[in-house]
Structure formats: C-alpha cells, structure tokens
Design a protein around this motif. Structure first.
Motif, short mmCIF file in Angstrom:
data_model
loop_
_atom_site.label_atom_id
_atom_site.label_comp_id
_atom_site.label_asym_id
_atom_site.label_seq_id
_atom_site.Cartn_x
_atom_site.Cartn_y
_atom_site.Cartn_z
N SER A 16 0.80 -1.23 0.00
CA SER A 16 0.00 0.00 0.00
C SER A 16 0.83 1.27 0.00
O SER A 16 0.30 2.36 -0.19
CB SER A 16 -0.93 0.01 1.22
N ALA A 37 -1.50 -6.35 -0.31
CA ALA A 37 -2.03 -6.62 1.04
C ALA A 37 -1.40 -5.66 2.04
O ALA A 37 -0.21 -5.35 1.97
CB ALA A 37 -1.71 -8.05 1.43
N ARG A 39 -2.69 -3.70 6.26
CA ARG A 39 -3.76 -3.65 7.27
C ARG A 39 -4.70 -2.46 7.06
O ARG A 39 -5.91 -2.59 7.21
CB ARG A 39 -3.14 -3.59 8.67
N ARG A 43 -5.77 3.20 3.01
CA ARG A 43 -4.52 3.43 2.28
C ARG A 43 -4.37 2.42 1.14
O ARG A 43 -3.90 2.73 0.05
CB ARG A 43 -3.35 3.32 3.26
N ASN A 142 11.92 -9.57 0.93
CA ASN A 142 12.57 -8.28 1.17
C ASN A 142 13.08 -8.25 2.61
O ASN A 142 12.31 -8.07 3.55
CB ASN A 142 11.59 -7.14 0.91
N VAL A 190 16.16 3.53 2.15
CA VAL A 190 15.19 3.86 1.10
C VAL A 190 14.22 4.89 1.68
O VAL A 190 13.61 4.65 2.74
CB VAL A 190 14.42 2.61 0.64
N PRO A 193 7.78 6.86 3.33
CA PRO A 193 7.09 7.72 4.31
C PRO A 193 7.44 7.34 5.77
O PRO A 193 7.47 8.20 6.64
CB PRO A 193 5.61 7.45 4.02
P1 NDP Z 1 6.57 1.20 4.92
O1 NDP Z 1 6.37 1.39 6.37
O2 NDP Z 1 6.62 2.38 4.03
O3 NDP Z 1 5.50 0.16 4.37
C1 NDP Z 1 5.27 -1.05 5.01
C2 NDP Z 1 4.13 -1.76 4.34
O4 NDP Z 1 3.89 -2.99 5.04
C3 NDP Z 1 2.84 -0.96 4.40
O5 NDP Z 1 2.06 -1.25 3.27
C4 NDP Z 1 2.16 -1.53 5.66
O6 NDP Z 1 0.77 -1.27 5.63
C5 NDP Z 1 2.52 -3.01 5.51
N1 NDP Z 1 2.48 -3.80 6.73
C6 NDP Z 1 3.19 -3.60 7.86
N2 NDP Z 1 2.84 -4.51 8.78
C7 NDP Z 1 1.92 -5.32 8.21
C8 NDP Z 1 1.19 -6.43 8.66
N3 NDP Z 1 1.32 -6.91 9.89
N4 NDP Z 1 0.32 -7.03 7.81
C9 NDP Z 1 0.16 -6.53 6.54
N5 NDP Z 1 0.83 -5.48 6.06
C10 NDP Z 1 1.68 -4.87 6.90
O7 NDP Z 1 7.92 0.34 4.80
P2 NDP Z 1 9.06 0.33 3.69
O8 NDP Z 1 8.47 0.43 2.34
O9 NDP Z 1 10.09 1.27 4.13
O10 NDP Z 1 9.63 -1.15 3.93
C11 NDP Z 1 9.14 -2.28 3.26
C12 NDP Z 1 10.03 -3.45 3.62
O11 NDP Z 1 11.37 -3.13 3.26
C13 NDP Z 1 10.05 -3.78 5.11
O12 NDP Z 1 10.07 -5.17 5.29
C14 NDP Z 1 11.34 -3.15 5.59
O13 NDP Z 1 11.87 -3.83 6.70
C15 NDP Z 1 12.22 -3.34 4.37
N6 NDP Z 1 13.33 -2.40 4.31
C16 NDP Z 1 13.11 -1.04 4.25
C17 NDP Z 1 14.17 -0.17 4.19
C18 NDP Z 1 14.00 1.31 4.13
O14 NDP Z 1 15.00 2.05 4.27
N7 NDP Z 1 12.81 1.84 3.91
C19 NDP Z 1 15.56 -0.66 4.21
C20 NDP Z 1 15.68 -2.10 4.27
C21 NDP Z 1 14.59 -2.93 4.31
P3 NDP Z 1 -0.13 -1.24 6.97
O15 NDP Z 1 0.64 -0.46 8.00
O16 NDP Z 1 -1.40 -0.60 6.54
O17 NDP Z 1 -0.32 -2.67 7.36
#
Ligand code: NDP
Length: 263
Positions: A16, A37, A39, A43, A142, A190, A193
């Motif tokens: 999302s 997918a 939660r 969004r 990831n 990366v 938000p």
């Molecule tokens: P964001 O916080 O921007 O997005 C996370 C996404 O995961 C959202 O869509 C969120 O939606 C969803 N999510 C979180 N928990 C759950 C859950 N229990 N069930 C379903 N959906 C869930 O994160 P990033 O894009 O920054 O990160 C994505 C992945 O990349 C993560 O695994 C992170 O650890 C990894 N990563 C990120 C880095 C970075 O610098 N940004 C660096 C290295 C790895 P909602 O909250 O609505 O559920």
C-alpha cells in the motif's frame, strides 16, 4: 528489455505504500496483475486506485494482518478466488524496531518473528501449490542490510531479518525442483514515508529539519551519500521476479548504495 511478466499474477505484502507500492506499480507497468495486502484498508484502496488509473491490469486489494495465520489465510483465499493462485510472491511487509535485548519482552520478539518470518513461510506454503500447477514461480523476500550489518538500536529487526534470509535460502533449495526460484534482497536506506515520519519525530525538538537528518544519515553511512527512492530499487525487484533472472536461485542481493562494509 521484455521481462515476460504480462498477465502474471504477483502477490505483494505491504503493497500500500513505500517499497511494496513501488514494486506493485513496477509489476503493473509490465502488464502483471497484482494482489496488494496491508492492514490499513483506506490506504490500500488509495493504492489500488492509483495503480488502476495508470495501468490496464487487475488489482486486488486485501486488508489483512500477515503477522497472523488468519491474515495470511485471508490473503491466500482472496488470491485463489480472484486468480486461482499466483506466479509471484513478494514478502515485503515489515517494520523497524527499537529496543535492547535486555529490555524487550518475549511477545515483542514473537511479533517480529511472525511478521518477518512466519508470514513468508505461511504464504509460501499457501501459494507454492498454485505455482506448481502453473509450471513454476518466484518468491522474493525483502529483508534488509540489517540482516548482515546490524543497527545497534533494533536487535529484534536485525535478528528476524537475518532469519528471513535463511528461510529464503532453504526455501530456494526445497522449491527449485518445481521451477520456483526464491531469492532475497537487502536494501540499504530507502526514503519511504516511514523514514520521513521517524526523522520528523527525531528532529521535532531541534527545529524539525527531517531532511537534514536524512541527508546526514546517508552521508555518514552510505558511500553514495543519499537515500534511494522506492522507485529506483523497485526495478531490481521486478527484474529478479522475471524470467530474465532465471538462473538466480537462493541468493541475497544488496541494493544499498555501498553501505555494506564487507565484501
Ligand atoms: P513502509 O512502512 O513504508 O510500508 C510497510 C508496508 O507494510 C505498508 O504497506 C504496511 O501497511 C505493511 N504492513 C506492515 N505490517 C503489516 C502487517 N502486519 N500485515 C500486513 N501489512 C503490513 O515500509 P518500507 O516500504 O520502508 O519497507 C518495506 C520493507 O522493506 C520492510 O520489510 C522493511 O523492513 C524493508 N526495508 C526497508 C528499508 C527502508 O529504508 N525503507 C531498508 C531495508 C529494508 P499497513 O501499515 O497498513 O499494514
């Protein structure tokens, strides 16, 4: 380069926002249908509409918590109903942590284990049968640079992301006889938000210069001197899920602007 992804079905957890949404858009741009997918239903709906407005593909949005068995089942059922299974699974849902090993309670460890490891295991268990029926598939996990180069303030994140890499490696060996390739990616910084929110909170009492905080962090830690945008790493994810990466099996790829300090 034609990636051959037209009409494939890709399931993306955490689709999302951030990296997951950028990859979902990348798949859609290649003509693949996506199941996203997360939660937060609102969004998720906004993300679905954004993808649909730009690409002539089907987009199914499933609000569910993949850190639970029930939530994974919900995602699997919706995918089965819409497409009869999937060709690609991106286990991307995840979040950072903040604790010390001495202070963190068991249930916090359990939560991150369920989110970062068990979601990948449960969804693989649910989708591999349909991948087999389709003649093969791809699972991409990831993880994070923290799986190999830990950040001091988030031991639970470091440990569970490292476990995801091993889950990935062992899945790869088990599934490749069925033409299902499994790999992992370790991104560095990366600018999603989530990072902007964290930087805003951390600078709230010192003038609120979140951008300055982000820039300093990048300069201090990543030789490239900046964060990646979600879009510029998404292409790498999409490529690894395509037949163009057909010999990539059981590997972990760093996409980190030089941040990893070892070879
Ligand atoms: P964001 O916080 O921007 O997005 C996370 C996404 O995961 C959202 O869509 C969120 O939606 C969803 N999510 C979180 N928990 C759950 C859950 N229990 N069930 C379903 N959906 C869930 O994160 P990033 O894009 O920054 O990160 C994505 C992945 O990349 C993560 O695994 C992170 O650890 C990894 N990563 C990120 C880095 C970075 O610098 N940004 C660096 C290295 C790895 P909602 O909250 O609505 O559920």
């Amino acid at each position: 380069m034609d990636l051959g992804l037209r009409d494939k079905v890709a399931v993306i957890t955490g689709g999302s926002i951030g990296i997951g949404l950028a990859v979902a858009k990348g798949f859609a741009a290649e003509g693949a249908h996506v199941v996203i997918a997360a939660r937060d239903a609102d969004r998720l709906t906004a993300a679905r509409e954004e993808i649909l407005a730009a690409h002539a593909v089907q987009v199914v949005a499933v609000d569910c918590d993949v850190a639970t068995a029930l939530g994974c089942d919900r995602l699997l059922a919706a995918t089965e109903e819409a497409f009869g299974g999937a060709d690609i699974l991106l286990n991307n849902a995840g979040t950072g942590s903040n604790e010390t090993i001495l202070d963190a309670p068991d249930d916090k460890w359990q939560f991150y284990w369920d989110l970062h490891v068990m979601a990948a295991v449960r969804l693989a268990r649910g989708l591999v049968p349909s991948m087999k029926r389709r003649g093969g598939g791809v699972i991409l996990n990831n993880a994070s640079i923290c799986a190999a180069q830990p950040l001091w303030y988030e031991p639970i994140y470091n440990v569970t992301k490292a476990a995801l890499i091993m889950a990935s490696k062992t899945m790869a060996t088990e599934f490749i006889p069925h033409n299902i390739r499994v790999n992992a990616i370790n991104p560095g910084f990366v600018l999603t938000p989530d990072w902007i929110k964290t930087a805003t909170q951390l600078t709230a009492e010192t003038g609120g210069d979140w951008k300055g905080y982000i820039d300093n962090l990048a300069r201090e830690n990543a030789p490239i001197g900046r964060f990646a945008s979600p879009e510029e790493i998404a292409d790498f994810f999409v490529f690894l899920c395509s037949d163009r990466a057909s010999y990539s099996v059981g590997s972990t790829y760093f996409v980190d602007g030089g941040m990893l300090k070892t070879i």
